[in-house]
Design a protein around this motif. Structure first.
Motif, PDB file in Angstrom:
ATOM      1  N   GLU A   1       0.643  13.047   0.938  1.00 39.64           N
ATOM      2  CA  GLU A   1       0.180  12.710  -0.399  1.00 39.64           C
ATOM      3  C   GLU A   1       1.286  12.136  -1.264  1.00 39.64           C
ATOM      4  O   GLU A   1       1.034  11.311  -2.138  1.00 39.64           O
ATOM      5  N   ALA A   2       2.536  12.566  -1.024  1.00 38.34           N
ATOM      6  CA  ALA A   2       3.667  12.078  -1.805  1.00 38.34           C
ATOM      7  C   ALA A   2       4.957  12.373  -1.051  1.00 38.34           C
ATOM      8  O   ALA A   2       5.002  13.277  -0.227  1.00 38.34           O
ATOM      9  N   ILE A   3       5.988  11.590  -1.362  1.00 36.18           N
ATOM     10  CA  ILE A   3       7.328  11.803  -0.804  1.00 36.18           C
ATOM     11  C   ILE A   3       8.330  11.735  -1.946  1.00 36.18           C
ATOM     12  O   ILE A   3       8.231  10.864  -2.805  1.00 36.18           O
TER      13      ILE A   3
ATOM     14  N   SER B   1       0.829  -1.205   0.000  1.00 33.51           N
ATOM     15  CA  SER B   1       0.000   0.000   0.000  1.00 33.51           C
ATOM     16  C   SER B   1       0.871   1.265   0.000  1.00 33.51           C
ATOM     17  O   SER B   1       2.055   1.224   0.334  1.00 33.51           O
ATOM     18  N   ALA B   2       0.237   2.369  -0.356  1.00 34.93           N
ATOM     19  CA  ALA B   2       0.962   3.646  -0.399  1.00 34.93           C
ATOM     20  C   ALA B   2       1.505   4.014   0.974  1.00 34.93           C
ATOM     21  O   ALA B   2       2.636   4.497   1.091  1.00 34.93           O
ATOM     22  N   SER B   3       0.715   3.776   2.018  1.00 35.08           N
ATOM     23  CA  SER B   3       1.191   4.135   3.356  1.00 35.08           C
ATOM     24  C   SER B   3       2.409   3.317   3.755  1.00 35.08           C
ATOM     25  O   SER B   3       3.322   3.828   4.413  1.00 35.08           O
ATOM     26  N   ASN B   4       2.465   2.048   3.350  1.00 31.84           N
ATOM     27  CA  ASN B   4       3.649   1.225   3.632  1.00 31.84           C
ATOM     28  C   ASN B   4       4.866   1.734   2.871  1.00 31.84           C
ATOM     29  O   ASN B   4       5.975   1.742   3.405  1.00 31.84           O
ATOM     30  N   LEU B   5       4.668   2.157   1.634  1.00 38.91           N
ATOM     31  CA  LEU B   5       5.779   2.725   0.859  1.00 38.91           C
ATOM     32  C   LEU B   5       6.267   4.025   1.483  1.00 38.91           C
ATOM     33  O   LEU B   5       7.470   4.286   1.537  1.00 38.91           O
TER      34      LEU B   5
ATOM     35  N   VAL C   1       4.688  21.853   1.108  1.00 40.07           N
ATOM     36  CA  VAL C   1       5.775  20.907   0.901  1.00 40.07           C
ATOM     37  C   VAL C   1       6.766  21.131   2.035  1.00 40.07           C
ATOM     38  O   VAL C   1       7.229  22.253   2.244  1.00 40.07           O
ATOM     39  N   LEU C   2       7.044  20.077   2.786  1.00 36.94           N
ATOM     40  CA  LEU C   2       7.989  20.153   3.894  1.00 36.94           C
ATOM     41  C   LEU C   2       9.255  19.410   3.504  1.00 36.94           C
ATOM     42  O   LEU C   2       9.184  18.322   2.934  1.00 36.94           O
ATOM     43  N   SER C   3      10.398  19.984   3.788  1.00 40.10           N
ATOM     44  CA  SER C   3      11.679  19.378   3.438  1.00 40.10           C
ATOM     45  C   SER C   3      12.512  19.179   4.691  1.00 40.10           C
ATOM     46  O   SER C   3      12.522  20.032   5.571  1.00 40.10           O
ATOM     47  N   GLY C   4      13.210  18.053   4.749  1.00 41.55           N
ATOM     48  CA  GLY C   4      14.097  17.802   5.869  1.00 41.55           C
ATOM     49  C   GLY C   4      14.515  16.350   5.939  1.00 41.55           C
ATOM     50  O   GLY C   4      14.277  15.571   5.015  1.00 41.55           O
ATOM     51  N   ILE C   5      15.155  16.008   7.060  1.00 40.82           N
ATOM     52  CA  ILE C   5      15.611  14.645   7.316  1.00 40.82           C
ATOM     53  C   ILE C   5      14.744  14.079   8.429  1.00 40.82           C
ATOM     54  O   ILE C   5      14.505  14.737   9.440  1.00 40.82           O
TER      55      ILE C   5
END
Length: 65
Positions: A60-62, A2-6, A29-33
């Motif tokens: 929604e996306a990474i 599933s998308a959440s697992n990915l 859009v959030l950026s970081g480690i």
């Protein structure tokens, strides 16, 4: 898978390898480690060291940077 697992796999990869990512939400859009991954949340730190807690169900996306 599933998308959440990915998403969790990508978040954990950012945490273990200390690689920055972009996390896309509806209007931001959030950026970081990633510093921590919890069952329902992820914590990231941006370039200036500020913390941000994100609800996993809002992602929604990474993107790897």
């Amino acid at each position: 898978m599933s998308a959440s697992n990915l998403f969790i796999v990508m978040l954990e990869n950012s945490q273990s390898e200390q690689l920055p990512i972009n996390i896309f939400l509806t209007q931001a859009v959030l950026s970081g480690i990633v510093t921590n991954v919890y069952p329902e949340f992820a914590e990231i730190r941006d370039d200036s060291g500020k913390r941000c807690i994100i609800a996993l169900h809002k992602i929604e996306a990474i993107q790897s940077i």
